[in-house]
Design a protein around this motif. Structure first.
Motif, short mmCIF file in Angstrom:
data_model
loop_
_atom_site.label_atom_id
_atom_site.label_comp_id
_atom_site.label_asym_id
_atom_site.label_seq_id
_atom_site.Cartn_x
_atom_site.Cartn_y
_atom_site.Cartn_z
N ARG A 163 -40.18 -35.84 -61.49
CA ARG A 163 -38.78 -35.80 -61.12
C ARG A 163 -38.52 -34.70 -60.09
NH1 ARG A 163 -36.57 -35.11 -66.10
NH2 ARG A 163 -37.03 -37.30 -66.55
N MET A 164 -37.72 -35.02 -59.06
CA MET A 164 -37.33 -34.13 -57.97
C MET A 164 -38.50 -33.77 -57.06
SD MET A 164 -34.21 -34.17 -58.69
CE MET A 164 -33.64 -33.14 -57.37
N ARG A 165 -39.60 -34.54 -57.12
CA ARG A 165 -40.69 -34.37 -56.16
C ARG A 165 -40.45 -35.31 -54.99
NH1 ARG A 165 -45.14 -32.29 -59.08
NH2 ARG A 165 -46.22 -32.09 -57.08
N THR A 166 -41.04 -35.01 -53.83
CA THR A 166 -40.85 -35.82 -52.64
C THR A 166 -42.13 -36.59 -52.33
OG1 THR A 166 -41.54 -34.05 -51.14
CG2 THR A 166 -39.21 -34.16 -51.73
N LEU A 167 -41.98 -37.86 -51.97
CA LEU A 167 -43.13 -38.70 -51.62
C LEU A 167 -43.58 -38.44 -50.19
CD1 LEU A 167 -41.96 -42.06 -53.23
CD2 LEU A 167 -43.48 -40.33 -54.20
N THR A 168 -42.66 -37.99 -49.34
CA THR A 168 -42.99 -37.64 -47.96
C THR A 168 -42.37 -36.29 -47.65
OG1 THR A 168 -41.03 -38.80 -47.15
CG2 THR A 168 -43.09 -40.05 -47.22
N PRO A 169 -42.97 -35.51 -46.74
CA PRO A 169 -42.37 -34.23 -46.37
C PRO A 169 -40.97 -34.44 -45.80
CG PRO A 169 -44.63 -34.37 -45.58
CD PRO A 169 -44.27 -35.74 -46.06
N LEU A 170 -40.04 -33.60 -46.21
CA LEU A 170 -38.66 -33.73 -45.73
C LEU A 170 -38.54 -33.24 -44.29
CD1 LEU A 170 -36.68 -32.38 -48.83
CD2 LEU A 170 -36.93 -34.75 -48.11
N THR A 171 -37.79 -33.99 -43.48
CA THR A 171 -37.53 -33.57 -42.11
C THR A 171 -36.51 -32.42 -42.11
OG1 THR A 171 -35.71 -35.14 -41.83
CG2 THR A 171 -37.94 -35.93 -41.33
N ASP A 172 -36.45 -31.73 -40.98
CA ASP A 172 -35.48 -30.63 -40.86
C ASP A 172 -34.05 -31.14 -41.02
OD1 ASP A 172 -37.56 -28.89 -40.50
OD2 ASP A 172 -37.45 -28.93 -38.29
N GLY A 173 -33.79 -32.33 -40.43
CA GLY A 173 -32.45 -32.90 -40.55
C GLY A 173 -32.10 -33.22 -41.99
N ALA A 174 -33.08 -33.77 -42.75
CA ALA A 174 -32.83 -34.08 -44.15
C ALA A 174 -32.58 -32.81 -44.95
CB ALA A 174 -34.01 -34.85 -44.75
N ARG A 175 -33.33 -31.75 -44.68
CA ARG A 175 -33.13 -30.48 -45.39
C ARG A 175 -31.74 -29.90 -45.10
NH1 ARG A 175 -37.20 -27.75 -47.75
NH2 ARG A 175 -39.25 -28.72 -47.71
N ARG A 176 -31.34 -29.97 -43.82
CA ARG A 176 -30.01 -29.45 -43.48
C ARG A 176 -28.90 -30.24 -44.20
NH1 ARG A 176 -32.42 -28.89 -38.31
NH2 ARG A 176 -31.57 -30.92 -37.66
N SER A 177 -29.07 -31.58 -44.23
CA SER A 177 -28.07 -32.42 -44.89
C SER A 177 -28.01 -32.13 -46.39
CB SER A 177 -28.38 -33.89 -44.66
OG SER A 177 -27.50 -34.72 -45.36
N ILE A 178 -29.17 -31.99 -47.03
CA ILE A 178 -29.20 -31.70 -48.48
C ILE A 178 -28.57 -30.35 -48.77
CG2 ILE A 178 -30.76 -31.23 -50.41
CD1 ILE A 178 -32.65 -33.31 -49.19
N TRP A 179 -28.85 -29.35 -47.88
CA TRP A 179 -28.28 -28.01 -48.10
C TRP A 179 -26.77 -28.02 -47.89
CZ3 TRP A 179 -25.69 -24.60 -44.90
CH2 TRP A 179 -25.50 -23.30 -45.40
N ASN A 199 -24.64 -30.54 -48.16
CA ASN A 199 -23.93 -31.33 -49.18
C ASN A 199 -24.21 -30.82 -50.59
OD1 ASN A 199 -23.04 -33.01 -47.10
ND2 ASN A 199 -24.83 -34.34 -47.29
N ARG A 200 -25.07 -29.77 -50.70
CA ARG A 200 -25.47 -29.24 -52.01
C ARG A 200 -25.96 -30.36 -52.92
NH1 ARG A 200 -20.48 -25.08 -53.39
NH2 ARG A 200 -20.11 -24.38 -51.23
N GLN A 201 -26.74 -31.26 -52.33
CA GLN A 201 -27.22 -32.43 -53.08
C GLN A 201 -28.26 -32.03 -54.12
OE1 GLN A 201 -29.02 -35.45 -50.64
NE2 GLN A 201 -28.69 -37.04 -52.17
N PHE A 202 -29.27 -31.23 -53.70
CA PHE A 202 -30.31 -30.75 -54.60
C PHE A 202 -30.67 -29.32 -54.20
CE2 PHE A 202 -31.38 -35.34 -53.86
CZ PHE A 202 -30.94 -35.81 -55.09
N PRO A 203 -31.19 -28.52 -55.15
CA PRO A 203 -31.74 -27.22 -54.77
C PRO A 203 -33.03 -27.43 -53.97
CG PRO A 203 -31.20 -27.30 -57.12
CD PRO A 203 -31.13 -28.70 -56.61
N LEU A 204 -33.09 -26.94 -52.75
CA LEU A 204 -34.26 -27.15 -51.90
C LEU A 204 -35.52 -26.55 -52.51
CD1 LEU A 204 -32.70 -26.56 -48.37
CD2 LEU A 204 -33.46 -28.73 -49.34
N SER A 205 -35.35 -25.49 -53.33
CA SER A 205 -36.52 -24.85 -53.92
C SER A 205 -37.23 -25.74 -54.92
CB SER A 205 -36.09 -23.55 -54.60
OG SER A 205 -35.13 -23.82 -55.62
N ALA A 208 -26.55 -37.16 -56.59
CA ALA A 208 -26.80 -35.73 -56.42
C ALA A 208 -26.94 -35.08 -57.79
CB ALA A 208 -25.65 -35.07 -55.64
N LEU A 209 -27.31 -33.79 -57.73
CA LEU A 209 -27.34 -32.94 -58.91
C LEU A 209 -25.98 -32.26 -58.99
CD1 LEU A 209 -29.58 -32.17 -61.00
CD2 LEU A 209 -29.87 -30.08 -59.69
#
Length: 595
Positions: free
Chosen positions: A197-213, A215-221, A133-134
């Protein structure tokens, strides 16, 4: 003509450079995957090992302990430097950080709450966890490794280790390629190119976005999708186009999976640079052909006029070949010498291994060496007496006073028995012990050890007090090795009282709850401060330089552990040090039950 031939060969040259670049990419991938796998494998077990320190349990039981907290903070700081970690920190069961290696720095973790992090949640439930994580406090990317801090079977806290990924990226940077590593969500977590860096190779799913938010893993922006397209595959090299339409950049692409599930490493090599190398190689080849052609024409034109020069060149070549043969002979001799050195090194290594196997025996012989002066004095006394009684017996024999001759011979026999007893004790102590454990009579072993150190005892005007129990006590062990332990402890105890007026060593043996406890106490100055933590480590000694190797207690500790027992040391409340040997109790052997 050469130019036309070169243009016709360009496709082959380009294919050759592409193939070579692909092999280079595979090699780089192997290095990248090995570096990450090695790093993960290196840090995975560390939290569990560190979390076993009882100091952390003490802190978690009493977080307000102002005497313990600074010590643990500094210990974590030194530990982070030792293992090359960014931070090492301890959290309670609410996720609040109690101690951290960065306690001196601005942005310290102390007081921060990390209960939202999966690595905390999994470790708090008793698992060993790993996360990336960041950092919410530092803003730096890193891998987090965590393990539970256990008090018996209960989890009382979490210990975490964070390492930064920037050093790995610095190792991979090069002008002719870009490397990036993506996680299971397709997020580029490591990259030698800041734009990837911090770019995505595939569009993030809604579940992945919720998990990242959550866990504060990365800034979604910051997680923008990377636009690219792939071509090739099968027998053809895989190429990737990056960028917007009309501004694409072509790269040769190679990818490989890591040990981490769902993680991939990718190497991108710009096709423009590969093509530039191919063009340069083609131009070099064409130029070489032109130069070769011109050279051949010149040689043919001047061949007749330079026959003498050609002959001279031939002679020079023969001379050069002779020099090469001589040099080859020198190299053969050097190689032979090198092989001899290798054989010598191999023999030296074998000798070193044999020396290491004799370390325990050397400890015993070192103890005998320390007592050598006293033993020499102990043997010289009866030998001098034997000589004196023998001379007297000869005089009595000349005078036919046979009764006095018999008396002198009796004295000689007793002194010879004394010398033989000392020699037997030394021979038994110095010989290699066996490995088989059995029931041994503890009091008998103590008596033999006391007898063995008597010369050392008398030399230092010391006294050993031992009152054997009325009933013999039996323990599990090996007689000669236990004797070595007791001799080491008695010798150390006597040496510890050199500056004392009263030099008494007390030995007690008792049966405590099915275990045999042997206590050896001296009346010296006791153990120095902080020595109890290191006293059983190899080469640690409190004696003056030259007075010991620091191996006796380490060897004794390992011997007692082999018996299934323990060896500990502490200071006595009334002064002096106490060493306690705890052994498993044994049943009385059938042959000795009647005795």
């Amino acid at each position: 003509m050469c130019l036309a031939l070169g243009l016709a060969s360009y496709s082959r040259i380009e294919a050759m450079f592409v193939s070579r670049a692909k092999e280079d990419g595979k090699r780089d991938l192997r290095l990248v995957t090995a570096a990450i796998d090695q790093t993960i494998g290196q840090y995975d077990p560390l939290p569990s090992l560190i979390a076993g320190d009882p100091l952390f349990r003490s802190l978690l039981k009493d977080p307000t302990n102002s005497g313990l907290l600074p010590f643990i903070n500094e210990r974590l700081r030194q530990l982070s430097h030792t293992i090359s970690a960014s931070e090492v920190y301890v959290m309670d069961m609410t996720g609040r950080t109690l101690a951290s290696s960065n306690y001196r720095e601005e942005g310290s973790f102390v007081g921060e709450v990390f209960d939202f992090r999966p690595y905390f949640q999994r470790a708090a439930s008793g698992e060993i966890a790993r996360y990336h994580a960041l950092g919410t406090t530092s803003g730096e990317r890193g891998f987090f490794f965590s393990a539970p801090v256990l008090d018996g079977i209960y989890v009382v806290g979490v210990l975490a280790v964070k390492i930064l990924v920037d050093p790995l990226e610095e190792l991979w940077k090069a002008d002719d390629r870009e490397i990036f590593v993506s996680d299971p969500n397709g997020i580029i977590f490591l990259s030698t190119d800041d734009n990837l860096r911090m770019r995505t190779l595939t569009p993030l799913t809604d579940g992945a976005r919720r998990s990242i938010w959550a866990n504060r893993q990365f800034p979604l922006s910051e997680l923008e999708h990377l636009s690219f397209s792939l071509t090739g595959g099968g027998d053809k090299p895989v190429e990737i186009l990056l960028g917007n339409p009309g501004e694409e950049w072509r790269f040769l692409c190679d990818s490989a999976s890591l040990v981490l599930p769902g993680w991939h490493a990718t190497v991108l090599q710009p096709m423009r640079k590969i093509q530039t190398k191919a063009v340069i190689a083609l131009m070099t080849w064409v130029l070489a052909v032109l130069v070769l052609t011109l050279t051949m024409l010149v040689i043919l034109q001047r061949r007749a006029r330079h026959a003498a020069r050609i002959e001279d060149e031939r002679n020079r070549m023969e001379t050069l070949e002779l020099m090469v043969r001589e040099r080859t002979a020198d190299l053969d001799a050097a190689n032979q010498s090198l092989r001899g050195e290798v054989e010598e090194r191999t023999a030296a290594e074998a000798e070193l291994r044999d020396t290491q196997t004799q370390l325990v025996q050397a400890g015993k012989l070192a103890a005998l060496g320390q007592m050598s002066a006293a033993l020499s004095h102990e043997l010289n006394q009866p030998l001098a007496g034997i000589k004196s009684y023998a001379e007297n017996a000869m005089r009595y024999l000349d005078r036919q006073r046979f009764e006095e001759v018999g008396t002198n011979l009796s004295h000689i026999s007793a002194m010879i028995d004394r010398v033989a007893s000392i020699s037997a004790h030394l021979r038994n102590f110095a010989r290699r012990p066996g490995d088989k454990l059995s029931a041994i009579a503890v009091s008998e072993v103590i008596a033999e050890a006391v007898e063995l150190v008597q010369p050392h005892t008398r030399r230092h005007s010391a006294e050993i007090v031992f009152d054997p129990p009325e009933t013999e006590i039996w323990a599990i062990g090996e007689r000669l090795r236990l004797q070595q332990v007791i001799v080491n402890l008695l010798t150390n105890a006597i040496d510890a009282m050199r500056d004392q007026a009263r030099r008494v060593v007390e030995i007690t043996v008792s049966d405590r709850d099915g275990h045999i406890e042997l206590r050896i106490r001296d009346h010296g100055t006791g153990l120095p401060a902080n020595a109890e933590e290191h006293i059983f480590e190899p080469f640690f000694t409190t004696k003056e330089i030259g007075s010991g190797m620091g191996l006796g207690l380490s060897i004794s500790f390992n011997i007692v552990e082999d018996f299934g027992g323990s060896l500990s040391a502490s200071n006595h409340p009334d002064g002096g040090a106490v060493f306690i040997v705890t052994l498993k109790k044994a049943d009385v052997p059938a042959g000795r039950a009647a005795d």
